[in-house]
Write an enzyme that holds these catalytic residues in place. Structure first.
Site, PDB file in Angstrom:
ATOM      1  N   LYS A  99       0.805  -1.323  -0.049  1.00  0.00           N
ATOM      2  CA  LYS A  99      -0.099   0.092  -0.041  1.00  0.00           C
ATOM      3  C   LYS A  99       0.830   1.219   0.161  1.00  0.00           C
ATOM      4  O   LYS A  99       2.010   1.376   0.776  1.00  0.00           O
ATOM      5  CB  LYS A  99      -0.905  -0.150   1.296  1.00  0.00           C
ATOM      6  CG  LYS A  99      -2.004   1.059   1.070  1.00  0.00           C
ATOM      7  CD  LYS A  99      -2.705   1.149   2.562  1.00  0.00           C
ATOM      8  CE  LYS A  99      -3.862   2.235   2.745  1.00  0.00           C
ATOM      9  NZ  LYS A  99      -4.496   1.998   3.935  1.00  0.00           N
ATOM     10  N   SER A 175      -8.880   2.776   3.141  1.00  0.00           N
ATOM     11  CA  SER A 175      -8.139   3.466   2.349  1.00  0.00           C
ATOM     12  C   SER A 175      -7.158   2.248   1.369  1.00  0.00           C
ATOM     13  O   SER A 175      -6.424   2.696   0.671  1.00  0.00           O
ATOM     14  CB  SER A 175      -7.406   4.441   2.795  1.00  0.00           C
ATOM     15  OG  SER A 175      -6.624   3.764   3.882  1.00  0.00           O
ATOM     16  N   SER A 199      -9.827   0.583   7.445  1.00  0.00           N
ATOM     17  CA  SER A 199      -9.163   0.407   6.205  1.00  0.00           C
ATOM     18  C   SER A 199      -8.453  -0.594   5.498  1.00  0.00           C
ATOM     19  O   SER A 199      -8.256  -0.576   4.503  1.00  0.00           O
ATOM     20  CB  SER A 199      -8.070   1.688   5.853  1.00  0.00           C
ATOM     21  OG  SER A 199      -8.761   3.066   5.908  1.00  0.00           O
TER      22      SER A 199
END
Length: 532
Positions: A99, A175, A199
């Site tokens: 990520k 996210s 997230s």
């Protein structure tokens, strides 16, 4: 319980002998294995790390134009490292995506989804990255994320919207939306995620994956970062199988030098918990939103199905839940976020040698940054006290219960563009941002107005970031439109073992590994070329 070996072939499940091996691993062969099984094939000499990288890159290039999950490529470095990989490492040669938010990889940019940082190259690896590299995983690149990870959807101005492989007009959540989309699309068997308000769990729900948020402090966040969102945020992975998540937690957990939290070490490896009978658990459940106001019938149905399954498995299941003052929590959480964003902007000002310009940040980010300058130290401390009291009260509920079950999200995955501010709200944000006054932003009530609906989509997950408890989203339901609906499970602080035992039991009783979206004919386009 279903035999895991039947669904995740070990090294004895040969792809082909050295003499007859196909010139390339097909995608169907590749996705039949989770990360643990792929590593077993490498150790047995059935495939090489380079062959796994090639399989992942072929899939990336076939589907990423549709989903826009991967925004930065590192496969040349992955190939170079693969030549020296330790074949005995837990994830030797297994393709992995990071990520693009908190994990710094030396020599590569960490954009954090922001135009401000698009080309800022990291100098050192973060501690979690060092531990991840030691697993032998091949890091192929970085995944799409909203600016600074602030939103529950992944549609940054820098990279464009990320799409859900189950339906390309739907969000993969946020996210960690890019990571979830990449795993669901079959590019990699697992990818990095971070969870400050849900997230990891939100994208897991949207994309039909397993997503575990560990206990606060279980994995490292430094060096040089301190407590992200006052300790609410923690990093781990999104996976298709439970055992992959447990094995990665085995490899990456534990305190680092100077860690703020030192929780009780696990009694034994997390991987051993996955196949262990959880015993008869006392499980509370609810579909009443803690922060928002409504829940979609599909999400309530997912919980009802899970409750029946849990009862059939012999657990005691009772309708009960902790009490939370939703409006007060929402305002306090957003005050905390604004304060943390303001501190982040000050750090970046020091690092860049100048203040960020308005056009370098998205309108909502810019306005929250302005709002932070109008918050007093008393405002910030008061917000933290509200959150701490809520977290303590929620954790105390688990004195009488082993697990709490809720929906992960209040709705199925929304359409792309369905969650961001409406056009008129964008205009208002731009107007407030142009004024450039934190006082005006505060007088306009930005935080209070945002708080009123900020958690309608995710009315459960943020509460357990504040309490610090481990929680997971498990893909137990698909609705009539074929969209995945996650079910949310929470345990006591430090008790990932109970969650992993229960997850293994659920995975055996209602397997999901072979449920994959059809991505043979992509019809949507992403944000364009992916840099390297």
């Amino acid at each position: 319980m279903t035999d895991l070996a039947c669904r995740f072939p070990a090294s004895s499940a040969r792809i082909g002998s050295h003499a007859t091996r196909k010139p390339a691993m097909t995608h169907d062969e590749y996705i039949r294995h989770d990360a643990t099984a792929l590593a077993a094939l490498v150790r047995a000499g059935e495939v090489t790390p380079l062959e796994l990288i090639d399989a992942a890159v072929r899939r990336l290039e076939a589907v990423n134009p549709a989903v826009n999950a991967v925004v930065y490529r590192m496969d040349d470095e992955a190939r170079a490292r693969a030549a020296a990989v330790d074949r005995d490492a837990v994830f030797a040669g297994v393709p992995f995506l990071a990520k693009d938010l908190q994990s710094d990889y030396a020599g590569h940019p960490t954009s954090r989804g922001s135009r401000l940082l698009a080309n800022r190259v990291a100098i050192d690896d973060t501690e979690l990255v060092r531990r991840l590299r030691a697993t032998g995983a091949s890091v192929l690149g970085k995944t799409n994320t909203p600016e600074f990870g602030m939103l529950p959807y992944t549609e940054p101005a820098l990279w464009g919207p990320c799409r859900n492989p189950w339906a390309l007009d739907r969000t993969p959540g946020g996210s960690s939306g890019g990571s979830a989309s990449a795993v669901a699309a079959g590019i990699v068997p697992m990818a990095g995620g971070g969870d400050g308000a849900g997230s990891i769990r939100m994208p897991a729900s949207c994309c039909g994956l397993f997503g575990l948020k560990p206990t606060r402090g279980r994995t490292p966040s430094g060096p040089g970062r301190g407590e992200s969102w006052r300790g609410a945020a923690i990093e781990h992975v999104l996976t298709r199988s439970v055992r992959d998540s447990a094995a990665m937690l085995d490899a990456t957990h534990g305190p680092e030098a100077g860690a703020a939290y030192r929780i009780e070490p696990a009694a034994r490896p997390f991987s051993r918990e996955v196949g262990t009978d959880p015993g008869r658990l006392r499980i509370a459940w609810t579909t009443e939103p803690m922060l928002g106001s409504t829940v979609h019938p599909d999400c309530a149905k997912a919980v009802a199905g899970a409750v029946k399954l849990l009862a059939d498995l012999g657990h005691e299941v009772v309708d009960a839940a902790p009490l939370v003052d939703g409006p007060a929590f929402a305002r306090a959480f957003l005050h905390m976020m604004a304060g943390e964003l303001g501190a982040e902007i000050e750090d970046l000002t020091t690092a860049l040698g100048r203040r960020p310009r308005r056009g370098e940040l998205e309108p909502l980010t810019w306005c929250f940054g302005l709002a932070s300058r109008a918050l007093s130290s008393g405002d910030f401390a008061h917000a933290l006290r509200i959150l701490e009291r809520t977290g303590n009260a929620v954790a105390a509920f688990f004195t009488d219960w082993d697990v709490l079950v809720t929906p992960t999200l209040a709705t199925p995955p929304p359409v792309i563009g369905g969650l961001p501010p409406r056009p008129v709200e964008h205009l208002q944000l731009r107007a407030l941002g142009a004024i450039g006054s934190g006082r005006v932003v505060r007088m306009a009530g930005l935080i209070d107005r945002t708080a009123a609906g900020a958690f309608d989509f995710t009315p459960w997950t943020p509460v357990f970031n504040i309490s610090g408890q481990p929680a997971m989203s498990v893909p137990l339901h698909w609705n009539g439109d074929g969209l995945p609906i996650g079910v949310h499970f929470v345990a006591r602080v430090g008790d990932e073992a109970t969650l992993l035992r229960l997850a293994g039991q659920l995975e055996g009783a209602r397997p999901w590994f072979d449920r994959v979206p059809v991505m043979d004919a992509p019809t949507a386009t992403g944000a364009g070329a992916v840099p390297e």
